[in-house]
Write an enzyme that holds these catalytic residues in place. Structure first.
Site, mmCIF file in Angstrom:
data_model
loop_
_atom_site.group_PDB
_atom_site.id
_atom_site.type_symbol
_atom_site.label_atom_id
_atom_site.label_comp_id
_atom_site.label_asym_id
_atom_site.label_seq_id
_atom_site.Cartn_x
_atom_site.Cartn_y
_atom_site.Cartn_z
ATOM 1 N N HIS A 276 -2.771 21.826 1.822
ATOM 2 C CA HIS A 276 -1.862 22.083 0.716
ATOM 3 C C HIS A 276 -2.596 22.397 -0.581
ATOM 4 C CE1 HIS A 276 1.747 21.972 -1.659
ATOM 5 N NE2 HIS A 276 1.218 21.077 -2.459
ATOM 6 N N CYS A 277 -3.875 22.079 -0.672
ATOM 7 C CA CYS A 277 -4.568 22.176 -1.963
ATOM 8 C C CYS A 277 -5.301 23.485 -2.189
ATOM 9 C CB CYS A 277 -5.547 21.008 -2.102
ATOM 10 S SG CYS A 277 -4.756 19.393 -2.246
ATOM 11 N N ILE A 278 -6.335 23.740 -1.414
ATOM 12 C CA ILE A 278 -7.269 24.817 -1.740
ATOM 13 C C ILE A 278 -6.626 26.211 -1.679
ATOM 14 C CG2 ILE A 278 -9.494 25.847 -1.186
ATOM 15 C CD1 ILE A 278 -10.393 23.143 -0.160
ATOM 16 N N ILE A 280 -3.659 26.967 -2.496
ATOM 17 C CA ILE A 280 -2.542 27.042 -3.433
ATOM 18 C C ILE A 280 -2.954 26.735 -4.868
ATOM 19 C CG2 ILE A 280 -0.351 25.932 -4.065
ATOM 20 C CD1 ILE A 280 0.194 25.646 -1.073
ATOM 21 N N ASP A 281 -3.664 25.648 -5.062
ATOM 22 C CA ASP A 281 -3.914 25.133 -6.416
ATOM 23 C C ASP A 281 -4.572 26.126 -7.361
ATOM 24 O OD1 ASP A 281 -2.808 22.904 -5.369
ATOM 25 O OD2 ASP A 281 -4.649 21.723 -5.283
#
Length: 446
Positions: A276-278, A280-281
Site C-alpha cells: 500500500h505504501c511505495i 502510492i505514497d
C-alpha cells in the site's frame, strides 16, 4: 507551556494507563497497533466498518499475520481489547487513532475520502479532553488542514478543548525482526500540549519515540521514507534492463557492490512495486507540490519506471517462450508463482502479480497462479475481473501442463527443486533459483 483543564485530565489518564483508546481501521496497521496498545495496559476498542472483521475478532481469530490468535485471545480475555462496528463508542475514548486507507484515484490524485469520512464520524462524538491521531500516510498538511478543520466545525478548539497529532505507521508485513512496539515511532502534535500527549501515549506503547516539530514534518517523514525506496528500486530496475541488454547479470553486480562497507546500500529489482505504501505514497507529494508550482520529476520518473516493470517482464516471458519453445504467448499457459506483493505474507495490495496476470491474458495467454498464502483473489479496486480466481495446487501434473512458470514472489515455503526439475521454462524475477544454486539452461532472469 500553559496548562489547560482538558490537557491536565488527559495527561493524567495517559500516565496512569486509565485512558481508553480507540483504533479506527482494523487492517494491517490498525489491528497490530490496537493489540500493542492493549498489551501496554490501556483498554482499547477497535472500530471497523467491515462486520466480517468484527465476527472474526470476536471468535478470537486473527486475519493479520502480525497478530497471533493467542495474542489476540490474551488481550480480549483480559478485557483490554474489543471490536465493534458501532462508532458511537468513540465518545468513551480518550485517545482515538485513525488507521484508514489513503489510496489514489484513477488519475493518481490523493483519495482522502476515508480520512474525511472517519473525521466526520469522530466529530459526531467529539468531546473535550480527547486526543485524535492520524496514522494514515498522506501529504504534508492533511492533519491540520483536513482532520483538524473537520473536528473544529463542532465548535471545539484544537489545543484547548481537544488535541490533534500525527504519527506515521511503519508496519512491515512479514518482517520477523521488528514489530509495532520495537519500531521507533515518529510523533508530532498541533501545539506543545498535543505533542506532549503524543509523547506520553506512544511512549507507553513503543520502545522509542521520535518527536518532530509539526504534523506536516511528521507527514513528510513518512513520504520521504517511501520515496527513498521507490527511487532506489526504480534505479536498480532500470539498471536491470540496461545490464541485461549488455549481457550483465544485475544480481551479481549488486552482490559484489554491497561488499563495499560505506557509501552503498543494496536495493533489488523485481516485477514491479507492491504494497500500500511505495507504489502510492510518492504521488501524494507530487500532487501537493503542484500547489507550489514545483516539479517532482525525479519522483515521477521513478513511478514511471516501476510501473513499466510488469510489461517488461511479460515481454521477456514472451521472448523466452518464442526462443526456447517456438510457442507464442497467445497460445501458452503460464503459472504465476506468488500473488502476494512480497514473500511470506498474504498481502496482495497493489501486487504486481495481478498486473502480470492481466497483461498475459490481454496478450491471449492463460494465467494461473499458485500462492500458499493467498487461496483466492479477493475483491480489489482495479482487478475485479480477477476476483474469485483460486490458487492452483503446485503438482507435477500442473507443471507438465504449463508452458512457463513466472516467479513473481519468492515465498520460502515453495518446492523450488520440483519447479526447477519439472518446469519447461522458468522466468525468475527474484533471482531465487540462483540464490538456491538451482541454475539451469531453462531458467531466465527478468
Amino acid at each position: 507551556m500553559a496548562s489547560s483543564f482538558a490537557y491536565d485530565i488527559l495527561s493524567n489518564k495517559i500516565e496512569t494507563r486509565s485512558a481508553k483508546a480507540g483504533v479506527i481501521g482494523l487492517g494491517y496497521v490498525g489491528l497490530p497497533l490496537a493489540i500493542a496498545i492493549a498489551r501496554s495496559g490501556f483498554a482499547v476498542t477497535g472500530f471497523d466498518i467491515d462486520p466480517k472483521k468484527i465476527v472474526s475478532l470476536d471468535a478470537q481469530h486473527s486475519y493479520i499475520d502480525a497478530v497471533a490468535n493467542d495474542d489476540l485471545a490474551t488481550e480480549m480475555d483480559g478485557g483490554r481489547f474489543s471490536a465493534t462496528t458501532d462508532f458511537a463508542g468513540l465518545a468513551a475514548c480518550d485517545v482515538i487513532v485513525i488507521c484508514v486507507p489513503t489510496p489514489l484515484t484513477k488519475h493518481r490524485d490523493p483519495d482522502l475520502s476515508f480520512v474525511e469520512a472517519t473525521s466526520r464520524s469522530i466529530a459526531e462524538h467529539l468531546r473535550a479532553g480527547q486526543l485524535v491521531v492520524l496514522e494514515s500516510t498522506t501529504y504534508p498538511g492533511t492533519t491540520d488542514d483536513v482532520v483538524k478543520v473537520i473536528l473544529e466545525k463542532t465548535g471545539l478548539k484544537s489545543g484547548t478543548d481537544f488535541f490533534v497529532g500525527f504519527s506515521p505507521e511503519r508496519e512491515d508485513p512479514g518482517n520477523q525482526h521488528y514489530h509495532t512496539a520495537t519500531i521507533p515511532k515518529v510523533v508530532a502534535g498541533d501545539g506543545p500540549q498535543a505533542l506532549a500527549l503524543m509523547k506520553g501515549f506512544y511512549g507507553a506503547v513503543v520502545k522509542t519515540v521520535v518527536p518532530v516539530s509539526s504534523n506536516a514534518t511528521a507527514e513528510a517523514v513518512k513520504l520521504t521514507e517511501n520515496i527513498f525506496r521507490s527511487v532506489n528500486i526504480a534505479l536498480v530496475n532500470e539498471l536491470k534492463t540496461v545490464y541485461a541488454a549488455m549481457g550483465v547479470d544485475v544480481w551479481e553486480v549488486i552482490e559484489a557492490a554491497k561488499t563495499k562497507p560505506f557509501g552503498y546500500m543494496p536495493f533489488y529489482p523485481g516485477p514491479g512495486l507492491g504494497g500500500h505504501c511505495i507504489p502510492i505514497d510518492p504521488f501524494y507529494l507530487t500532487w501537493k507540490s503542484r500547489e507550489y508550482e514545483l516539479p517532482t520529476r525525479f519522483i515521477e520518473l521513478a513511478g514511471e519506471i516501476n510501473s513499466a516493470m510488469p510489461r517488461y517482464v511479460v515481454g521477456k516471458l514472451a521472448e523466452a517462450l518464442d526462443m526456447r519453445s517456438g510457442k507464442a504467448l497467445s497460445r501458452s499457459r503460464v503459472l504465476v508463482l506468488g500473488l502476494a506483493y512480497k514473500k511470506n505474507v498474504a498481502d496482495i495490495r497493489e501486487s504486481p502479480s495481478l498486473r502480470l496476470m492481466e497483461i498475459i491474458e490481454e496478450r491471449g495467454g492463460k494465467a494461473d497462479y499458485h500462492d500458499p498464502h493467498v487461496g483466492e483473489i479477493p475483491s480489489t479496486r482495479e482487478y475485479q475481473h480477477l476476483k474469485g480466481r483460486k490458487s492452483v495446487d503446485l503438482t507435477q501434473e500442473l507443471l507438465d501442463a504449463c508452458d512457463a512458470v513466472l516467479v513473481a514472489t519468492d515465498h520460502d515455503n515453495l518446492d523450488y527443486a520440483l519447479i526447477a526439475n519439472s518446469a519447461r521454462l522458468i522466468v525468475d524475477t527474484r533471482n531465487v533459483f540462483a540464490r538456491l544454486r538451482l541454475s539451469a539452461d531453462h531458467i531466465v532472469k527478468a
